[in-house]
Scaffold this motif. Structure first.
Motif, mmCIF file in Angstrom:
data_model
loop_
_atom_site.group_PDB
_atom_site.id
_atom_site.type_symbol
_atom_site.label_atom_id
_atom_site.label_comp_id
_atom_site.label_asym_id
_atom_site.label_seq_id
_atom_site.Cartn_x
_atom_site.Cartn_y
_atom_site.Cartn_z
ATOM 1 N N TYR A 148 21.575 26.054 29.439
ATOM 2 C CA TYR A 148 22.187 27.371 29.258
ATOM 3 C C TYR A 148 21.299 28.378 28.529
ATOM 4 O O TYR A 148 21.462 29.591 28.709
ATOM 5 C CB TYR A 148 23.519 27.231 28.507
ATOM 6 N N SER A 149 20.376 27.873 27.718
ATOM 7 C CA SER A 149 19.529 28.804 26.951
ATOM 8 C C SER A 149 18.204 29.135 27.646
ATOM 9 O O SER A 149 17.461 30.006 27.202
ATOM 10 C CB SER A 149 19.234 28.213 25.560
ATOM 11 N N ASN A 150 17.907 28.491 28.748
ATOM 12 C CA ASN A 150 16.612 28.680 29.408
ATOM 13 C C ASN A 150 16.571 30.022 30.138
ATOM 14 O O ASN A 150 17.542 30.439 30.764
ATOM 15 C CB ASN A 150 16.370 27.537 30.403
ATOM 16 N N SER A 151 15.449 30.704 30.005
ATOM 17 C CA SER A 151 15.280 32.008 30.677
ATOM 18 C C SER A 151 14.979 31.851 32.161
ATOM 19 O O SER A 151 14.981 32.837 32.908
ATOM 20 C CB SER A 151 14.153 32.797 30.002
ATOM 21 N N ILE A 152 14.707 30.626 32.575
ATOM 22 C CA ILE A 152 14.424 30.364 33.990
ATOM 23 C C ILE A 152 15.739 30.105 34.702
ATOM 24 O O ILE A 152 16.570 29.327 34.212
ATOM 25 C CB ILE A 152 13.489 29.155 34.146
ATOM 26 N N PRO A 153 15.980 30.752 35.851
ATOM 27 C CA PRO A 153 17.231 30.516 36.584
ATOM 28 C C PRO A 153 17.355 29.044 36.986
ATOM 29 O O PRO A 153 16.426 28.465 37.548
ATOM 30 C CB PRO A 153 17.099 31.414 37.819
ATOM 31 N N MET A 154 18.517 28.437 36.691
ATOM 32 C CA MET A 154 18.770 27.028 37.016
ATOM 33 C C MET A 154 20.158 26.882 37.620
ATOM 34 O O MET A 154 21.080 27.649 37.315
ATOM 35 C CB MET A 154 18.665 26.144 35.775
ATOM 36 N N ALA A 155 20.276 25.872 38.504
ATOM 37 C CA ALA A 155 21.570 25.590 39.124
ATOM 38 C C ALA A 155 21.706 24.089 39.305
ATOM 39 O O ALA A 155 20.729 23.377 39.520
ATOM 40 C CB ALA A 155 21.690 26.312 40.458
ATOM 41 N N ASN A 157 23.164 28.581 35.131
ATOM 42 C CA ASN A 157 22.926 29.120 33.790
ATOM 43 C C ASN A 157 22.977 30.650 33.808
ATOM 44 O O ASN A 157 22.962 31.280 34.889
ATOM 45 C CB ASN A 157 21.624 28.581 33.195
ATOM 46 N N PRO A 158 23.049 31.295 32.626
ATOM 47 C CA PRO A 158 23.157 32.758 32.569
ATOM 48 C C PRO A 158 21.990 33.464 33.275
ATOM 49 O O PRO A 158 22.168 34.550 33.840
ATOM 50 C CB PRO A 158 23.153 33.044 31.068
ATOM 51 N N SER A 159 20.794 32.891 33.223
ATOM 52 C CA SER A 159 19.640 33.521 33.878
ATOM 53 C C SER A 159 19.864 33.624 35.378
ATOM 54 O O SER A 159 19.490 34.619 36.024
ATOM 55 C CB SER A 159 18.359 32.726 33.591
ATOM 56 N N PHE A 160 20.509 32.590 35.968
ATOM 57 C CA PHE A 160 20.810 32.597 37.395
ATOM 58 C C PHE A 160 21.782 33.727 37.719
ATOM 59 O O PHE A 160 21.631 34.451 38.719
ATOM 60 C CB PHE A 160 21.379 31.237 37.813
ATOM 61 N N LEU A 161 22.824 33.868 36.861
ATOM 62 C CA LEU A 161 23.805 34.927 37.076
ATOM 63 C C LEU A 161 23.183 36.317 36.911
ATOM 64 O O LEU A 161 23.534 37.257 37.627
ATOM 65 C CB LEU A 161 24.971 34.751 36.090
ATOM 66 N N GLU A 162 22.273 36.398 35.959
ATOM 67 C CA GLU A 162 21.632 37.693 35.687
ATOM 68 C C GLU A 162 20.833 38.184 36.889
ATOM 69 O O GLU A 162 20.890 39.369 37.255
ATOM 70 C CB GLU A 162 20.745 37.576 34.454
ATOM 71 N N ILE A 163 20.066 37.300 37.530
ATOM 72 C CA ILE A 163 19.208 37.743 38.639
ATOM 73 C C ILE A 163 19.985 37.973 39.924
ATOM 74 O O ILE A 163 19.567 38.731 40.785
ATOM 75 C CB ILE A 163 18.068 36.733 38.911
ATOM 76 N N THR A 164 21.183 37.304 40.048
ATOM 77 C CA THR A 164 21.962 37.462 41.275
ATOM 78 C C THR A 164 22.990 38.572 41.162
ATOM 79 O O THR A 164 23.367 39.178 42.173
ATOM 80 C CB THR A 164 22.678 36.162 41.630
ATOM 81 N N GLY A 165 23.435 38.852 39.948
ATOM 82 C CA GLY A 165 24.458 39.881 39.778
ATOM 83 C C GLY A 165 25.869 39.380 40.014
ATOM 84 O O GLY A 165 26.828 40.155 39.947
#
Length: 543
Positions: free
Chosen positions: A16-23, A36-44
């Motif tokens: 959850y804390s990683n800046s790299i998008p993960m699923a 993770n949040p990074s994944f949500l951030e890049i997809t919107g």
């Protein structure tokens, strides 16, 4: 159990804390179980919009791609460098490189996917491809030579114009990897190499003007060599832009020739001027010889055949030779066409042998006209390369220019002769020739002839700032009669004559006869009187 919980907590913190998008997806169904949040951030998207759906639902991959990826996971247990585009709510396409690995979890086999953004990489690649395409378009369509070299002067790319200069190389022949030593003489190649080294060392652009002799004749080039610098400012290569300025250069040579011939006009006669024109024709066309051959039976130009060749000038008046020359193939063709002809093949001209030249290999020939009459032929021959249309145009311009200058020179020579004759007549004429004003006291502007024997005074006494006006030595009784005669002459625009007396310096009255005519200006008014005054004293005075 505690160890497993610690492991799960560590994994979750990392996830959850990683800046790299993960699923995290189910290996069997492909359903997203966590992101993770990074994944949500890049997809919107929100978690609710992602979880419970598959990569097929979101359009990340196609069914065949999923089967291949699943088989690979079964075989190797991991996925590497899989390019996909992640779903973005704004419908923007963003590409990523995905890495996946099969992991066993209490709830079953899962796939941990990690995505690396390659959007900037792809953009840079596209930009690079566009720039390469632009460079290729420029290279394919530029009329100039463009030569791209690396910092070691090794050829990387050239334009098609390069192959027009080096006729022995076709466009299918690869020039990449070659150097100037493969195309130029060793001296020229070494010169180019030194220039390139100076550019690499200094990082400055070099501008040059050079002349080369090739299979297509001598050519002149304007050359710009510019350094190509990398991101840190180091010179990584050289771009050479080479423009063929042969036409401009030869026109410049023609203009220079005109100036030289015009300057020569003042210091030589018509024959010397003709020699200069013939010599210039050989120089600007780089010919082995040049000539003028008169087509008039009486040699109307004062020369039958004048040649400038390896041995200098040769002049022949051999009528038999000139007659044979005039009926040879190129001369007859030129006469019939009434325009310049080019003979680059020895056939038809090899039998011609000019004095001091020997056999003729090639020739360019132009007819010379005066008042629409053929008066001769102007030509050159034995150029190392073939004559072309530019040679013909230059010869044509030189011919026209030469004819104009020669005509002007002959006119000057005729007028010089006329002036010489008039001067002799004026100096020995038994009377005084004059030009004066139109109104009393008729100030003298010019006097020649026998002024002193007639009046006792030199011409300088009566002209410019006169010490003694000429009208002052005319008898007072005759002044009014002379003025009336001149006025009547102007009124009727006809010559006049009047006898009158002048007072000689020796103190005696002498009878003279003045004959004159008015000189009229552009506005129709008289501007001067020109005439002659003769001594009739010894003839017994007026008749």
């Amino acid at each position: 159990m505690k160890k497993n919980r610690d492991y799960e907590e560590t994994f979750q913190r990392f996830f959850y804390s990683n800046s790299i998008p993960m699923a995290l997806t189910d290996m069997e169904t492909g359903v997203f179980e966590d992101v993770n949040p990074s994944f949500l951030e890049i997809t919107g998207y929100t978690r609710e919009e992602i979880l419970g759906r598959t990569s097929l639902d979101l359009g990340i991959i196609t069914p065949p791609e999923r089967e291949r990826m699943k088989a690979r996971l079964e075989e190797k247990g991991a996925l590497e460098n899989i390019r996909v585009h992640l779903p973005v709510k704004s419908d923007e396409r963003k590409y990523y490189i995905c890495f996946g690995e099969a992991v066993r979890m209490p709830t079953g086999r899962k796939i941990l996917c990690v995505a690396r953004d390659i959007h900037l990489l792809l953009t840079a690649r596209q930009l690079l491809a566009d720039q390469e395409n632009l460079l290729d378009t420029i290279f394919r369509n530029s009329p100039d030579f463009l030569v791209l070299k690396d910092r070691s002067s090794v050829y990387k790319k050239v334009t098609p114009a390069f192959f027009n200069y080096f006729k022995g190389i076709n466009e299918s022949g690869c020039v990449e990897g070659k150097t100037d030593f493969d195309f130029f003489s060793e001296d020229k190649a070494r010169e180019h190499k030194m220039e390139d080294e100076e550019i690499v060392a200094s990082g400055r652009t070099m501008i040059l003007n050079k002349s080369y002799k090739s299979d297509i004749g001598r050519r002149w080039y304007h050359i710009v060599k510019a350094p190509i610098k990398d991101a840190v400012g180091e010179v990584s290569g050289i771009l050479c832009t080479i423009r063929d300025v042969t036409t401009e250069k030869r026109m410049e040579m023609l203009l220079h020739a005109r100036l030289c011939i015009s300057e020569c006009r003042a210091s030589t006669n018509s024959y010397g001027l003709m020699k200069k024109i013939i010599e210039t024709a050989g120089e600007i066309t780089e010919s082995g010889f040049s000539f003028f051959c008169s087509a008039r039976k009486n040699g109307g130009h004062g020369v039958d055949l004048l040649i400038h060749g390896p041995e200098g000038f040769v002049h022949t008046g051999d009528a038999v030779f000139v007659a044979k020359l005039l009926v040879s193939s190129p001369f007859m063709m030129c006469r019939q066409r009434g325009e310049g002809v080019i003979c680059n093949i020895p056939d038809g001209i090899s039998a011609i042998a000019f004095p001091g030249v020997g056999s003729v290999r090639s020739m360019i020939l132009l007819p010379v006209f005066e008042e629409k009459q053929l008066v001769g032929f102007f030509g050159a021959g034995n150029k190392d390369t073939e004559y072309d249309e530019l040679d013909r145009e230059m010869m044509k311009e030189l011919c026209h220019m030469g004819c104009d200058i020669l005509k002007l020179k002959r006119t000057e020579e005729k007028w010089t002769e006329v002036r010489r004759i008039l001067k002799n007549i004026a100096e020995h004429f038994p009377g005084m020739i004059f030009r004066s004003g139109v109104s009393f006291p008729w100030p003298m502007e010019h006097i020649s002839g026998t002024c002193e024997p007639l009046t006792g005074y030199g011409p300088e006494v009566f002209v410019q700032a006169p010490k003694l006006p000429f009208s002052s030595i005319i008898h007072p009784e005759d002044v009014k009669k002379l003025e009336s005669t001149i006025d009547h002459s102007f009124l009727n625009q006809e010559p006049y004559e009047r006898e009158y007396r002048i007072f000689h310096k020796k103190g005696t009255w002498r009878w003279v006869l003045e004959r004159g005519v008015g000189v009229w200006g552009e506005d129709g008014s008289p501007v001067a009187i020109e005439g002659v005054i003769t001594d009739i004293h010894l003839c017994g005075g007026p008749k």
